[in-house]
Motif scaffolding. Structure first.
Motif, mmCIF file in Angstrom:
data_model
loop_
_atom_site.group_PDB
_atom_site.id
_atom_site.type_symbol
_atom_site.label_atom_id
_atom_site.label_comp_id
_atom_site.label_asym_id
_atom_site.label_seq_id
_atom_site.Cartn_x
_atom_site.Cartn_y
_atom_site.Cartn_z
ATOM 1 N N UNK A 115 0.841 -1.193 0.000
ATOM 2 C CA UNK A 115 0.000 0.000 0.000
ATOM 3 C C UNK A 115 0.875 1.240 0.000
ATOM 4 N N UNK A 116 0.401 2.310 -0.639
ATOM 5 C CA UNK A 116 1.180 3.556 -0.637
ATOM 6 C C UNK A 116 1.577 3.934 0.785
ATOM 7 N N UNK A 117 2.763 4.449 0.912
ATOM 8 C CA UNK A 117 3.351 4.730 2.210
ATOM 9 C C UNK A 117 3.631 6.215 2.318
ATOM 10 N N UNK A 118 3.051 6.842 3.298
ATOM 11 C CA UNK A 118 3.250 8.271 3.519
ATOM 12 C C UNK A 118 4.532 8.475 4.307
ATOM 13 N N UNK A 119 5.545 8.971 3.637
ATOM 14 C CA UNK A 119 6.816 9.203 4.321
ATOM 15 C C UNK A 119 6.684 10.264 5.399
ATOM 16 N N UNK A 120 5.896 11.274 5.145
ATOM 17 C CA UNK A 120 5.723 12.327 6.135
ATOM 18 C C UNK A 120 7.022 13.055 6.413
ATOM 19 N N UNK A 121 6.941 13.967 7.351
ATOM 20 C CA UNK A 121 8.134 14.727 7.702
ATOM 21 C C UNK A 121 9.086 13.880 8.534
ATOM 22 N N UNK A 122 10.328 13.900 8.114
ATOM 23 C CA UNK A 122 11.397 13.247 8.864
ATOM 24 C C UNK A 122 11.143 11.762 9.113
ATOM 25 N N UNK A 123 10.487 11.093 8.161
ATOM 26 C CA UNK A 123 10.283 9.644 8.294
ATOM 27 C C UNK A 123 10.947 8.952 7.114
ATOM 28 N N UNK A 124 11.711 7.936 7.417
ATOM 29 C CA UNK A 124 12.416 7.165 6.401
ATOM 30 C C UNK A 124 11.786 5.776 6.324
ATOM 31 N N UNK A 125 11.317 5.347 5.140
ATOM 32 C CA UNK A 125 10.685 4.039 5.036
ATOM 33 C C UNK A 125 11.699 2.905 5.178
ATOM 34 N N UNK A 126 11.242 1.831 5.762
ATOM 35 C CA UNK A 126 12.055 0.629 5.925
ATOM 36 C C UNK A 126 11.117 -0.578 5.851
ATOM 37 N N UNK A 127 11.670 -1.756 5.860
ATOM 38 C CA UNK A 127 10.878 -2.976 5.767
ATOM 39 C C UNK A 127 11.286 -3.933 6.871
ATOM 40 N N UNK A 128 10.302 -4.478 7.534
ATOM 41 C CA UNK A 128 10.529 -5.548 8.507
ATOM 42 C C UNK A 128 9.950 -6.814 7.894
ATOM 43 N N UNK A 129 10.691 -7.903 7.986
ATOM 44 C CA UNK A 129 10.222 -9.163 7.415
ATOM 45 C C UNK A 129 10.389 -10.272 8.445
ATOM 46 N N UNK A 130 9.304 -10.995 8.670
ATOM 47 C CA UNK A 130 9.345 -12.136 9.593
ATOM 48 C C UNK A 130 8.984 -13.378 8.790
ATOM 49 N N UNK A 131 9.540 -14.516 9.167
ATOM 50 C CA UNK A 131 9.311 -15.730 8.391
ATOM 51 C C UNK A 131 9.689 -16.964 9.207
ATOM 52 N N UNK A 132 9.302 -18.104 8.672
ATOM 53 C CA UNK A 132 9.668 -19.396 9.239
ATOM 54 C C UNK A 132 10.654 -20.041 8.281
ATOM 55 N N UNK A 133 11.829 -20.453 8.772
ATOM 56 C CA UNK A 133 12.800 -21.079 7.872
ATOM 57 C C UNK A 133 12.419 -22.525 7.593
#
Length: 179
Positions: A115-133
């Protein structure tokens, strides 16, 4: 009367040194074995990562990379952001509807629309990923890249109650997830 030889200081120091050396060798061997076991457990998880390739109001996308030779399962991709002060929000703190869930992620590199991500002021986008090996261990890689073992499945970790497992298409496709 027979004389009895009493150990001198040199004999004592030699004995203590021998025992100390033996103890050091045993501790070093145990530490090395523990690290090897830990590294073997982390081997596949170390090869799974994700990052933003675009983040704007029109098109937000994430690249997911699995360079291991086996698929990972119950993948939960959470767009997160870091505030200007360095505080990183984790995926449990943000809107659940922004997450993407993938049942099976095969080896390869995939583009996943989010979904579109609002960076906003002073926000840097990142990604968290969780999984089962592939050995059934649970992992989470934070938005800063730190890999952590989880004690519970990604579904339980994020307290997901209503979701569907998406799938990924071939890596060459523009959008590699369908839900």
């Amino acid at each position: 009367m027979a004389s009895v030889d009493h150990p001198n200081v040199t004999d004592w120091l030699t004995g203590v040194g021998t025992v100390g050396t033996l103890l050091f060798a045993v501790v070093t061997l145990a530490w090395d074995q523990w690290q090897r076991r830990r590294d073997r457990k982390r081997l596949q998880a170390d090869q799974v990562s994700a990052w933003f390739i675009s983040s704007n109001e029109d098109d937000s996308a994430v690249t997911i990379l699995n360079t291991s030779g086996a698929p990972v399962y119950q993948v939960v991709v959470s767009p997160v952001y870091m505030k200007g002060d360095g505080h990183l929000f984790d995926g449990r703190q943000l809107n659940q509807t922004r997450r993407r869930t993938i049942g099976v992620l095969p080896p390869g590199q995939f583009r996943v629309s989010v979904d579109p991500f609002d960076n906003g002021m002073l926000r840097h986008p990142a990604v968290e990923i969780a999984f089962t090996d592939s050995s059934g261990r649970y992992w989470c890689r934070s938005g800063l890249g730190k890999l952590t073992a989880l004690r519970k499945s990604p579904v339980t970790y994020y307290n997901l109650d209503s979701f569907g497992w998406g799938t990924v298409d071939m890596p060459e496709s523009k959008s590699a997830i369908s839900t």
